[in-house]
Design a protein around this motif. Sequence first.
Motif, PDB file in Angstrom:
ATOM      1  N   ARG A  68       0.836  -1.207   0.000  1.00  0.00           N
ATOM      2  CA  ARG A  68       0.000   0.000   0.000  1.00  0.00           C
ATOM      3  C   ARG A  68       0.870   1.256   0.000  1.00  0.00           C
ATOM      4  NH1 ARG A  68      -5.045   0.903   0.587  1.00  0.00           N
ATOM      5  NH2 ARG A  68      -5.558  -1.150   1.360  1.00  0.00           N
ATOM      6  N   ARG A  69       1.928   1.268   0.802  1.00  0.00           N
ATOM      7  CA  ARG A  69       2.820   2.435   0.831  1.00  0.00           C
ATOM      8  C   ARG A  69       3.484   2.657  -0.524  1.00  0.00           C
ATOM      9  NH1 ARG A  69       3.975   0.244   5.935  1.00  0.00           N
ATOM     10  NH2 ARG A  69       5.893  -0.701   5.156  1.00  0.00           N
ATOM     11  N   PHE A  70       3.901   1.588  -1.173  1.00  0.00           N
ATOM     12  CA  PHE A  70       4.520   1.668  -2.491  1.00  0.00           C
ATOM     13  C   PHE A  70       3.571   2.312  -3.504  1.00  0.00           C
ATOM     14  CE2 PHE A  70       5.134  -0.553  -6.641  1.00  0.00           C
ATOM     15  CZ  PHE A  70       6.373  -0.025  -6.977  1.00  0.00           C
ATOM     16  N   LYS A  83       0.834   4.169  -2.855  1.00  0.00           N
ATOM     17  CA  LYS A  83       0.509   5.547  -2.451  1.00  0.00           C
ATOM     18  C   LYS A  83       1.661   6.511  -2.759  1.00  0.00           C
ATOM     19  CE  LYS A  83      -3.370   5.003   0.182  1.00  0.00           C
ATOM     20  NZ  LYS A  83      -4.567   5.593  -0.286  1.00  0.00           N
ATOM     21  N   SER A  84       2.891   6.039  -2.614  1.00  0.00           N
ATOM     22  CA  SER A  84       4.042   6.924  -2.833  1.00  0.00           C
ATOM     23  C   SER A  84       4.231   7.284  -4.308  1.00  0.00           C
ATOM     24  CB  SER A  84       5.317   6.272  -2.311  1.00  0.00           C
ATOM     25  OG  SER A  84       5.724   5.192  -3.127  1.00  0.00           O
ATOM     26  N   ARG A  85       3.592   6.537  -5.187  1.00  0.00           N
ATOM     27  CA  ARG A  85       3.757   6.781  -6.610  1.00  0.00           C
ATOM     28  C   ARG A  85       2.510   7.338  -7.280  1.00  0.00           C
ATOM     29  NH1 ARG A  85       7.383   3.855  -4.654  1.00  0.00           N
ATOM     30  NH2 ARG A  85       9.378   3.482  -5.628  1.00  0.00           N
ATOM     31  N   GLN A  86       1.514   7.665  -6.489  1.00  0.00           N
ATOM     32  CA  GLN A  86       0.315   8.279  -7.060  1.00  0.00           C
ATOM     33  C   GLN A  86       0.558   9.746  -7.302  1.00  0.00           C
ATOM     34  OE1 GLN A  86      -2.751   7.239  -4.265  1.00  0.00           O
ATOM     35  NE2 GLN A  86      -3.329   5.445  -5.458  1.00  0.00           N
TER      36      GLN A  86
END
Length: 83
Positions: free
Chosen positions: A75-77, A79-82
Amino acid sequence: PWKPADDALVVAAAMINSPDFPAQLAAIAERIGWPARRLNAAARYLIRRRIVDCIDTLDSHPFTAYRITRTDATRRFVKSRQG
């Protein structure tokens, strides 16, 4: 013609956004419509960076792993690329 980092994001986003997204690489390849070679590169990207959990078996051929499952890091991965 493809980039493993970009493909890894596609797989990770699908894992997060679809509750019925499969965990077995063979089923993921079928669902996305990618050959094993392309999915393997994306899966290895996710596995090496510990973005997903992985189960390896000897009979996962032609895939690099039997299944991958999402984690908090997945999820962090995404979200960090949105945008």
